[in-house]
Design a protein around this motif. Sequence first.
Motif, PDB file in Angstrom:
ATOM      1  N   MET A 163       0.830  -1.178   0.000  1.00 35.23           N
ATOM      2  CA  MET A 163       0.000   0.000   0.000  1.00 35.23           C
ATOM      3  C   MET A 163       0.877   1.244   0.000  1.00 35.23           C
ATOM      4  SD  MET A 163      -2.717   1.375   2.810  1.00 35.23           S
ATOM      5  CE  MET A 163      -4.263   0.993   2.058  1.00 35.23           C
ATOM      6  N   PHE A 164       0.546   2.189  -0.836  1.00 36.50           N
ATOM      7  CA  PHE A 164       1.292   3.431  -0.931  1.00 36.50           C
ATOM      8  C   PHE A 164       0.957   4.357   0.232  1.00 36.50           C
ATOM      9  CE2 PHE A 164       1.150   7.907  -2.326  1.00 36.50           C
ATOM     10  CZ  PHE A 164       2.511   8.117  -2.471  1.00 36.50           C
ATOM     11  N   ARG A 165       1.966   4.919   0.846  1.00 33.06           N
ATOM     12  CA  ARG A 165       1.805   5.944   1.874  1.00 33.06           C
ATOM     13  C   ARG A 165       2.705   7.116   1.491  1.00 33.06           C
ATOM     14  NH1 ARG A 165      -1.799   3.881   5.076  1.00 33.06           N
ATOM     15  NH2 ARG A 165      -1.499   1.936   6.143  1.00 33.06           N
ATOM     16  N   PRO A 166       2.138   8.306   1.378  1.00 32.86           N
ATOM     17  CA  PRO A 166       2.973   9.448   1.011  1.00 32.86           C
ATOM     18  C   PRO A 166       4.024   9.718   2.081  1.00 32.86           C
ATOM     19  CG  PRO A 166       0.702  10.144   1.469  1.00 32.86           C
ATOM     20  CD  PRO A 166       0.746   8.661   1.570  1.00 32.86           C
ATOM     21  N   ALA A 167       5.261   9.871   1.651  1.00 30.55           N
ATOM     22  CA  ALA A 167       6.358  10.122   2.580  1.00 30.55           C
ATOM     23  C   ALA A 167       6.590  11.610   2.797  1.00 30.55           C
ATOM     24  CB  ALA A 167       7.636   9.469   2.059  1.00 30.55           C
ATOM     25  N   SER A 168       6.216  12.419   1.806  1.00 34.47           N
ATOM     26  CA  SER A 168       6.444  13.860   1.905  1.00 34.47           C
ATOM     27  C   SER A 168       5.512  14.577   0.932  1.00 34.47           C
ATOM     28  CB  SER A 168       7.901  14.192   1.560  1.00 34.47           C
ATOM     29  OG  SER A 168       8.124  14.012   0.162  1.00 34.47           O
ATOM     30  N   GLN A 169       5.584  15.886   0.941  1.00 34.88           N
ATOM     31  CA  GLN A 169       4.782  16.681   0.016  1.00 34.88           C
ATOM     32  C   GLN A 169       5.106  16.320  -1.433  1.00 34.88           C
ATOM     33  OE1 GLN A 169       2.221  18.783   0.599  1.00 34.88           O
ATOM     34  NE2 GLN A 169       2.004  18.932  -1.610  1.00 34.88           N
ATOM     35  N   GLU A 170       6.300  15.870  -1.687  1.00 34.58           N
ATOM     36  CA  GLU A 170       6.697  15.488  -3.047  1.00 34.58           C
ATOM     37  C   GLU A 170       5.834  14.346  -3.598  1.00 34.58           C
ATOM     38  OE1 GLU A 170       8.959  17.137  -4.950  1.00 34.58           O
ATOM     39  OE2 GLU A 170       8.937  18.527  -3.251  1.00 34.58           O
ATOM     40  N   ASP A 171       5.260  13.554  -2.703  1.00 38.57           N
ATOM     41  CA  ASP A 171       4.405  12.447  -3.130  1.00 38.57           C
ATOM     42  C   ASP A 171       2.970  12.887  -3.397  1.00 38.57           C
ATOM     43  OD1 ASP A 171       6.408  10.511  -2.943  1.00 38.57           O
ATOM     44  OD2 ASP A 171       6.018  10.204  -0.804  1.00 38.57           O
ATOM     45  N   LEU A 172       2.659  14.139  -3.067  1.00 36.79           N
ATOM     46  CA  LEU A 172       1.296  14.638  -3.212  1.00 36.79           C
ATOM     47  C   LEU A 172       1.219  15.602  -4.392  1.00 36.79           C
ATOM     48  CD1 LEU A 172       0.546  15.036   0.588  1.00 36.79           C
ATOM     49  CD2 LEU A 172      -0.138  13.169  -0.922  1.00 36.79           C
ATOM     50  N   ALA A 173       0.306  16.529  -4.345  1.00 40.18           N
ATOM     51  CA  ALA A 173       0.081  17.441  -5.466  1.00 40.18           C
ATOM     52  C   ALA A 173       1.360  18.180  -5.852  1.00 40.18           C
ATOM     53  CB  ALA A 173      -1.006  18.449  -5.107  1.00 40.18           C
ATOM     54  N   PRO A 174       1.661  18.213  -7.133  1.00 43.82           N
ATOM     55  CA  PRO A 174       2.875  18.898  -7.580  1.00 43.82           C
ATOM     56  C   PRO A 174       2.716  20.417  -7.521  1.00 43.82           C
ATOM     57  CG  PRO A 174       1.629  18.096  -9.458  1.00 43.82           C
ATOM     58  CD  PRO A 174       0.929  17.592  -8.232  1.00 43.82           C
ATOM     59  N   SER A 175       3.816  21.113  -7.591  1.00 41.65           N
ATOM     60  CA  SER A 175       3.802  22.573  -7.661  1.00 41.65           C
ATOM     61  C   SER A 175       3.566  23.002  -9.096  1.00 41.65           C
ATOM     62  CB  SER A 175       5.141  23.156  -7.188  1.00 41.65           C
ATOM     63  OG  SER A 175       5.343  22.838  -5.833  1.00 41.65           O
ATOM     64  N   GLY A 176       2.941  24.133  -9.253  1.00 42.13           N
ATOM     65  CA  GLY A 176       2.715  24.679 -10.587  1.00 42.13           C
ATOM     66  C   GLY A 176       1.366  24.288 -11.142  1.00 42.13           C
ATOM     67  N   ALA A 177       0.688  25.257 -11.715  1.00 39.62           N
ATOM     68  CA  ALA A 177      -0.681  25.050 -12.205  1.00 39.62           C
ATOM     69  C   ALA A 177      -0.767  23.979 -13.291  1.00 39.62           C
ATOM     70  CB  ALA A 177      -1.246  26.376 -12.711  1.00 39.62           C
ATOM     71  N   LYS A 178       0.129  24.025 -14.264  1.00 41.46           N
ATOM     72  CA  LYS A 178       0.063  23.042 -15.361  1.00 41.46           C
ATOM     73  C   LYS A 178       0.394  21.637 -14.858  1.00 41.46           C
ATOM     74  CE  LYS A 178      -0.694  26.085 -18.750  1.00 41.46           C
ATOM     75  NZ  LYS A 178      -1.291  26.035 -20.044  1.00 41.46           N
ATOM     76  N   ALA A 179       1.341  21.540 -13.929  1.00 42.22           N
ATOM     77  CA  ALA A 179       1.686  20.232 -13.360  1.00 42.22           C
ATOM     78  C   ALA A 179       0.513  19.681 -12.550  1.00 42.22           C
ATOM     79  CB  ALA A 179       2.931  20.340 -12.483  1.00 42.22           C
ATOM     80  N   ARG A 180      -0.189  20.555 -11.843  1.00 38.65           N
ATOM     81  CA  ARG A 180      -1.377  20.119 -11.094  1.00 38.65           C
ATOM     82  C   ARG A 180      -2.456  19.628 -12.060  1.00 38.65           C
ATOM     83  NH1 ARG A 180      -2.450  21.939  -5.494  1.00 38.65           N
ATOM     84  NH2 ARG A 180      -0.439  22.641  -4.715  1.00 38.65           N
ATOM     85  N   PHE A 181      -2.642  20.345 -13.153  1.00 36.06           N
ATOM     86  CA  PHE A 181      -3.629  19.898 -14.140  1.00 36.06           C
ATOM     87  C   PHE A 181      -3.276  18.507 -14.647  1.00 36.06           C
ATOM     88  CE2 PHE A 181      -4.930  19.107 -18.431  1.00 36.06           C
ATOM     89  CZ  PHE A 181      -6.296  19.315 -18.356  1.00 36.06           C
ATOM     90  N   ASP A 182      -2.026  18.323 -15.053  1.00 35.72           N
ATOM     91  CA  ASP A 182      -1.604  17.026 -15.577  1.00 35.72           C
ATOM     92  C   ASP A 182      -1.820  15.915 -14.552  1.00 35.72           C
ATOM     93  OD1 ASP A 182      -0.843  18.201 -17.977  1.00 35.72           O
ATOM     94  OD2 ASP A 182       1.272  18.351 -17.421  1.00 35.72           O
ATOM     95  N   ALA A 183      -1.503  16.195 -13.284  1.00 35.51           N
ATOM     96  CA  ALA A 183      -1.685  15.192 -12.229  1.00 35.51           C
ATOM     97  C   ALA A 183      -3.171  14.887 -12.031  1.00 35.51           C
ATOM     98  CB  ALA A 183      -1.051  15.679 -10.931  1.00 35.51           C
ATOM     99  N   ASN A 184      -4.007  15.915 -12.075  1.00 31.93           N
ATOM    100  CA  ASN A 184      -5.451  15.703 -11.921  1.00 31.93           C
ATOM    101  C   ASN A 184      -6.013  14.872 -13.064  1.00 31.93           C
ATOM    102  OD1 ASN A 184      -5.515  17.167  -9.560  1.00 31.93           O
ATOM    103  ND2 ASN A 184      -6.609  18.911 -10.410  1.00 31.93           N
ATOM    104  N   LEU A 185      -5.625  15.204 -14.277  1.00 28.99           N
ATOM    105  CA  LEU A 185      -6.112  14.459 -15.439  1.00 28.99           C
ATOM    106  C   LEU A 185      -5.672  12.995 -15.351  1.00 28.99           C
ATOM    107  CD1 LEU A 185      -7.754  14.921 -18.023  1.00 28.99           C
ATOM    108  CD2 LEU A 185      -5.585  15.287 -19.212  1.00 28.99           C
ATOM    109  N   ASP A 186      -4.441  12.778 -14.940  1.00 28.89           N
ATOM    110  CA  ASP A 186      -3.942  11.417 -14.779  1.00 28.89           C
ATOM    111  C   ASP A 186      -4.733  10.681 -13.697  1.00 28.89           C
ATOM    112  OD1 ASP A 186      -2.049   9.241 -15.288  1.00 28.89           O
ATOM    113  OD2 ASP A 186      -1.196   9.752 -13.327  1.00 28.89           O
ATOM    114  N   ALA A 187      -5.016  11.351 -12.588  1.00 26.26           N
ATOM    115  CA  ALA A 187      -5.766  10.724 -11.499  1.00 26.26           C
ATOM    116  C   ALA A 187      -7.177  10.341 -11.948  1.00 26.26           C
ATOM    117  CB  ALA A 187      -5.821  11.653 -10.286  1.00 26.26           C
TER     118      ALA A 187
END
Length: 138
Positions: A1-25
């Motif tokens: 099971m995945f457990r986030p270790a830090s903020q790096e494992d969660l939402a990325p910085s930057g609007a376009k990177a957040r969009f890409d992560a959301n679309l992937d999710a």
Amino acid sequence: MFRPASQEDLAPSGAKARFDANLDAITVARRLTAEGRTGNEDEQRRLARWSSWGAIPQVFDDTNTDWTRERALLREVLDEAEWRAAERTTINAHYTDPAYVTEMWAALGRLGFTGGDVLEPAFMRKSGVSRDIRCLTA
């Protein structure tokens, strides 16, 4: 099971990177639903990067030409009702720092909570995956 270790494992910085992560999710969540299974560790990691739309309302602004490509991609994925629901979250989707969430779960543990069913209100908004539930360590 995945457990986030830090903020790096969660939402990325930057609007376009957040969009890409959301679309992937969204893509991952839909595939898991269609296949009737839970995610493997990689899929959980990708779901954990979801940040909702509150930080990137510009994707829903038809006059913002900097987001034309992303808007078109999202329109391909969401039907009209889903689009409207996602757009509505831009006014009430707020970021909660994982450090606060971790402390809340720790407090529940000190109060005796060791596991069980947990209601996550974000799931009821039909806006996607919540960051808060991902920080559960029980």
